[in-house]
Scaffold this active site. Structure first.
Site, short mmCIF file in Angstrom:
data_model
loop_
_atom_site.label_atom_id
_atom_site.label_comp_id
_atom_site.label_asym_id
_atom_site.label_seq_id
_atom_site.Cartn_x
_atom_site.Cartn_y
_atom_site.Cartn_z
N THR A 13 26.58 37.02 21.92
CA THR A 13 26.14 36.41 20.66
C THR A 13 26.61 37.20 19.44
OG1 THR A 13 24.07 37.64 20.78
CG2 THR A 13 24.03 35.38 21.64
N ARG A 38 20.16 40.04 24.64
CA ARG A 38 18.69 40.16 24.69
C ARG A 38 17.94 39.15 23.83
NH1 ARG A 38 18.53 45.88 22.29
NH2 ARG A 38 19.89 44.65 20.96
N ALA A 87 31.06 43.56 25.77
CA ALA A 87 31.06 43.77 24.31
C ALA A 87 29.71 44.28 23.81
CB ALA A 87 31.42 42.46 23.59
N LEU A 129 35.18 46.71 25.60
CA LEU A 129 35.65 46.94 24.23
C LEU A 129 35.35 48.38 23.81
CD1 LEU A 129 34.77 43.73 22.23
CD2 LEU A 129 36.74 44.30 23.60
N LYS A 133 36.62 55.09 17.10
CA LYS A 133 35.66 56.20 16.96
C LYS A 133 35.46 56.96 18.27
CE LYS A 133 33.45 54.22 12.96
NZ LYS A 133 34.21 52.95 12.92
N TYR A 141 27.93 57.69 18.21
CA TYR A 141 28.47 56.38 18.58
C TYR A 141 29.82 56.56 19.27
CZ TYR A 141 30.91 51.91 17.98
OH TYR A 141 31.64 50.78 18.21
N LYS A 145 30.90 55.93 23.27
CA LYS A 145 31.99 55.02 23.65
C LYS A 145 33.10 55.79 24.38
CE LYS A 145 32.17 51.00 22.37
NZ LYS A 145 31.65 49.73 22.98
N THR A 199 35.66 57.21 -0.97
CA THR A 199 35.27 58.52 -0.42
C THR A 199 36.42 59.53 -0.54
OG1 THR A 199 35.78 57.79 1.81
CG2 THR A 199 33.50 57.64 1.15
N1 LIG Z 1 32.87 45.05 14.81
C1 LIG Z 1 33.84 45.93 14.76
O1 LIG Z 1 34.40 46.16 13.70
C2 LIG Z 1 34.25 46.67 16.03
C3 LIG Z 1 35.33 47.56 15.96
C4 LIG Z 1 35.74 48.22 17.12
C5 LIG Z 1 35.06 48.01 18.30
N2 LIG Z 1 34.00 47.18 18.34
C6 LIG Z 1 33.30 47.03 19.62
O2 LIG Z 1 33.28 45.66 19.92
C7 LIG Z 1 32.08 45.34 20.64
C8 LIG Z 1 31.42 44.12 20.03
O3 LIG Z 1 31.13 44.38 18.69
P1 LIG Z 1 30.51 43.28 17.73
O4 LIG Z 1 31.06 43.53 16.38
O5 LIG Z 1 30.63 41.93 18.35
O6 LIG Z 1 28.97 43.72 17.75
P2 LIG Z 1 27.70 42.91 17.23
O7 LIG Z 1 28.10 41.79 16.37
O8 LIG Z 1 26.74 43.93 16.72
O9 LIG Z 1 27.11 42.30 18.58
C9 LIG Z 1 26.54 43.10 19.57
C10 LIG Z 1 26.09 42.20 20.71
O10 LIG Z 1 25.56 43.02 21.76
C11 LIG Z 1 24.27 42.51 22.13
N3 LIG Z 1 23.50 43.65 22.63
C12 LIG Z 1 23.16 44.77 21.97
N4 LIG Z 1 22.47 45.59 22.79
C13 LIG Z 1 22.41 44.98 24.00
C14 LIG Z 1 21.83 45.32 25.25
N5 LIG Z 1 21.19 46.48 25.41
N6 LIG Z 1 21.96 44.45 26.28
C15 LIG Z 1 22.62 43.26 26.12
N7 LIG Z 1 23.18 42.89 24.96
C16 LIG Z 1 23.07 43.74 23.90
C17 LIG Z 1 23.73 41.87 20.87
O11 LIG Z 1 22.77 40.86 21.11
P3 LIG Z 1 21.19 41.17 21.29
O12 LIG Z 1 20.84 42.08 20.15
O13 LIG Z 1 20.56 39.86 21.26
O14 LIG Z 1 21.06 41.84 22.63
C18 LIG Z 1 25.01 41.20 20.35
O15 LIG Z 1 25.23 40.02 21.07
C19 LIG Z 1 31.24 46.59 20.68
O16 LIG Z 1 31.40 47.21 21.93
C20 LIG Z 1 31.84 47.46 19.61
O17 LIG Z 1 31.71 48.83 19.92
C21 LIG Z 1 33.58 46.49 17.22
#
Ligand SMILES: NC(=O)c1ccc[n+]([C@@H]2O[C@H](COP(=O)([O-])OP(=O)(O)OC[C@H]3O[C@@H](n4cnc5c(N)ncnc54)[C@H](OP(=O)(O)O)[C@@H]3O)[C@@H](O)[C@H]2O)c1
Length: 335
Positions: A13, A38, A87, A129, A133, A141, A145, A199
């Site tokens: 989601t 969740r 993810a 993913l 960082k 964080y 990872k 910054t």
């Molecule tokens: N966004 C970026 O700029 C970026 C950059 C580099 C890497 N990433 C990586 O890409 C991935 C996805 O990022 P995103 O931007 O899509 O994150 P996001 O929008 O914050 O979404 C996180 C998702 O993980 C779920 N979640 C969190 N804790 C959980 C748990 N304990 N069990 C099951 N589900 C859980 C959340 O839903 P619920 O809260 O409902 O569980 C949500 O669906 C991550 O691994 C992140 O490290 C993101």
């Protein structure tokens, strides 16, 4: 290669999960996509949005409430699954600093549960993913990872003769994502501000869109042999040029680098260079120890020179102020 497959997306989601689901429903004829997360409200909202957009395909979407920390629940969700995209994560740097146990439980213990669930259920591909960082991490964080990445690489050793591989996709902040620099600058403009705090004037970042992140994950699902880290070749920009692109003629004030912040996003370190291969549109970092003959380089890429590194600071591809402005308009962000 996704046609007729069942794909489970942890964190389905979230920003990535929704973009991935959208892209896959548009471009492939999958059997099922299982969204594992969740919060029931986020699932309900996503289901409604996708029902409106894909009335004929909504039956292919399944919503599974569960926590990646819950090994039994995750194992249940994996039954009949072909591919997993992992993810789910806690990803806000300050939240992870203040709540280290929570970050470890989700990002590290959760990763272990995903690996064990996949191995036990006969899943054949797992892509996790990662983030810049996790490279030379300077905050928790990134540290969690980094450990998660190591777990996914090592998981290939547990596969034995099973037809399963685990790989990683690494990218940096997605342009326009929540909490990133573009919405921050936009909020200043919306309040009538004309001065941006910077910054460090030397700071650079890569520009990646969510679609590019999704495409890289699909490439990893299709091509990984086990243990690779996939990294896109993407352009860099200077933060000062971003400010100028968003508000021509703005003033800037240097306010000093924040704790845990890096001057440049690093994707491939000098230490990685000994195991890194270059392809037309991406790099692959292979594990230092290749665990079996069916893993490792397949002879199609070109090994980079020892001492090579790939960061937003030493990139060969740069975006001008005009390029940035065009991308902001194209992606409908930041203006
Ligand atoms: N966004 C970026 O700029 C970026 C950059 C580099 C890497 N990433 C990586 O890409 C991935 C996805 O990022 P995103 O931007 O899509 O994150 P996001 O929008 O914050 O979404 C996180 C998702 O993980 C779920 N979640 C969190 N804790 C959980 C748990 N304990 N069990 C099951 N589900 C859980 C959340 O839903 P619920 O809260 O409902 O569980 C949500 O669906 C991550 O691994 C992140 O490290 C993101």
């Amino acid at each position: 290669m996704l046609n007729d497959k069942t794909i489970l997306v942890t964190g389905g989601t979230g920003s990535f999960g929704r973009a991935f689901t959208d892209h896959v429903l548009t471009n492939y004829d999958v059997k099922k996509i299982i969204i594992y997360s969740r919060d029931e409200f986020k699932q309900w909202t996503m289901e409604n949005d996708f029902r409106a957009k894909y009335p004929d395909k909504i039956k292919k979407l399944r919503f599974f409430i569960g926590d990646v920390r819950d090994r039994d629940r995750f194992r249940r969700a994996c039954q009949g699954v072909d591919y997993i995209v992992h993810a789910a994560a806690l990803k806000q740097v300050p939240a992870c600093e203040y709540n280290p146990n929570e970050a470890i439980n989700t990002n590290i213990n959760g990763a272990m549960n995903v690996i064990e669930g996949a191995l036990d259920a006969g899943v054949t591909r797992v892509v996790a993913l990662s983030t810049d960082k996790a490279v030379n991490p300077v905050n928790l964080y990134g540290g969690t990872k980094f450990v998660s990445d190591k777990l996914f690489v090592a998981a290939n050793a547990y596969a034995g003769e099973k037809d399963v591989n685990f790989s990683i996709v690494r990218y940096g902040n997605v342009a326009g994502s929540r909490g990133s620099i573009i919405p921050f600058f936009r909020s200043i403009i919306e309040k009538g501000g004309t001065e941006f705090p910077i910054t460090d004037y030397r700071m650079t970042r890569f520009w990646i869109s969510l679609t590019q992140g999704v495409e890289l994950v699909i490439k990893a699902l299709a091509e990984a042999r086990g243990g690779e880290t996939f990294i896109s070749k993407i352009p860099s920009f200077k933060i000062t040029d971003l400010a100028e692109a968003m508000l021509p003629g703005c003033t800037m004030k240097e306010v000093g680098i924040r704790p845990g912040e890096k001057l440049h996003e690093v994707m491939v370190t000098v230490e990685d260079s000994y195991n890194t291969y270059e392809f037309e549109n991406h790099y692959i970092v292979y594990p230092q120890i290749i665990l079996s003959a069916r893993r490792g380089p397949d002879g199609t890429g070109k090994k980079v020179e020892p001492g090579f590194s790939y960061s937003s600071g030493n990139n060969t591809e740069w975006m001008s102020v005009e390029d940035i402005r065009a991308r902001l308009h194209e992606a409908d962000i930041g203006h």
